[in-house]
Write a protein that holds these residues in place. Structure first.
Motif, short mmCIF file in Angstrom:
data_model
loop_
_atom_site.label_atom_id
_atom_site.label_comp_id
_atom_site.label_asym_id
_atom_site.label_seq_id
_atom_site.Cartn_x
_atom_site.Cartn_y
_atom_site.Cartn_z
N ARG A 23 0.83 -1.21 0.00
CA ARG A 23 0.00 0.00 0.00
C ARG A 23 0.86 1.25 0.00
N GLU A 24 1.95 1.26 0.78
CA GLU A 24 2.84 2.42 0.80
C GLU A 24 3.48 2.63 -0.55
N ARG A 25 3.84 1.55 -1.23
CA ARG A 25 4.45 1.67 -2.56
C ARG A 25 3.42 2.22 -3.55
N ALA B 1 -2.41 10.41 4.58
CA ALA B 1 -1.37 11.19 5.27
C ALA B 1 -0.51 10.29 6.15
N ASN B 2 -1.12 9.31 6.80
CA ASN B 2 -0.36 8.37 7.64
C ASN B 2 0.58 7.54 6.78
N HIS B 3 0.08 7.07 5.65
CA HIS B 3 0.94 6.29 4.74
C HIS B 3 2.13 7.13 4.26
N LEU C 5 3.16 5.90 -2.92
CA LEU C 5 4.34 6.57 -3.47
C LEU C 5 4.25 6.68 -4.99
N ASP C 6 3.74 5.64 -5.63
CA ASP C 6 3.58 5.66 -7.09
C ASP C 6 2.63 6.78 -7.51
N LEU C 7 1.56 6.95 -6.75
CA LEU C 7 0.59 8.00 -7.08
C LEU C 7 1.15 9.38 -6.78
N ARG D 173 -8.77 7.82 -5.18
CA ARG D 173 -8.35 6.70 -6.03
C ARG D 173 -8.32 5.39 -5.23
N LEU D 174 -7.81 5.44 -4.00
CA LEU D 174 -7.67 4.23 -3.18
C LEU D 174 -8.90 3.95 -2.31
#
Length: 212
Positions: free
Chosen positions: A154-156, A183-185, A159-161, A174-175
């Motif tokens: 999920r973090e990746r 924000a936490n991610h 980051l991609d977005l 989107r997610l």
């Protein structure tokens, strides 16, 4: 003969706690400590301990990156990850980086001592709950390398977005999660990538092929 240990953790209480724990057990000697990933690599290369006890979430370079460098530059040093992260991505990234053991910080002191002794002897050691996943990983096909292995899927994705130019609100839509969750991610991504701004994160992500 004493097992020589370097403890690398960004929290002084953990470093001193392990120093006290091992100091009370015959056969173990703390030969150095480190508070950052870079210091951990330097200590492993210069001091050549039998075991480097290493956290994943470290300043100045993650523990995963440090483990990879130690495996390459000081191959005789056994790396034991001692961390709070128990997700599959962190466990498998540590293994791919060359760690021989993986134990959670909530483990009993006796389990931590046994893990240090085990990796010093060249054995793979995994704490309760980690072992079955490690066995499945080792017995299965090797997964392809992915950028930023310390990040969760999920973090990746976040980051991609970010690298694609989306703001927090757009990423949340989107997610299908809340902006606070995004924000936490992002805070976790910044900590793991050792960046201080969105711009730095975008540069790193795009250099790794994300955001296209």
């Amino acid at each position: 003969m004493s097992v020589r240990v370097v403890v690398a953790d960004d929290h002084a209480v953990v470093r001193e706690g392990l120093r006290a724990l091992l100091g009370a057990v015959e056969g173990y000697t703390i030969v150095g400590t480190a508070a950052t990933g870079r210091e951990a690599v330097r200590a492993a290369v210069t001091l050549r301990p039998d075991v480097l006890v290493l956290d994943i979430n470290m300043p100045d370079g993650s523990g995963i990156e440090a483990a990879r460098k130690v495996t390459r530059e000081a191959p005789g040093v056994a790396v034991l990850m001692l961390t709070m992260f128990d997700d599959d991505d962190s466990v498998f990234a540590a293994m791919r980086a060359g760690a021989l053991g993986y134990v959670l910080k909530g483990a009993d002191p006796e389990d931590i001592i046994r893990a240090i002794s085990g990796v010093a002897a060249g054995n793979a050691v995994f704490g309760p709950g980690i072992a079955q996943r490690a066995i499945a990983y080792l017995s299965g096909p090797r997964p392809p390398d992915t950028p930023f292995e310390s990040l969760t899927p999920r973090e990746r994705e976040v980051l991609d977005l970010i690298a694609a130019g989306l703001g927090n609100t757009a990423i949340a839509a989107r997610l299908r999660v809340s902006p606070n969750t995004v924000a936490n991610h992002i805070s976790s991504v910044f900590a793991k990538l050792q960046v201080a701004s969105r711009a730095e994160a975008i540069i790193k992500a795009r250099d790794a092929g994300l955001g296209h």
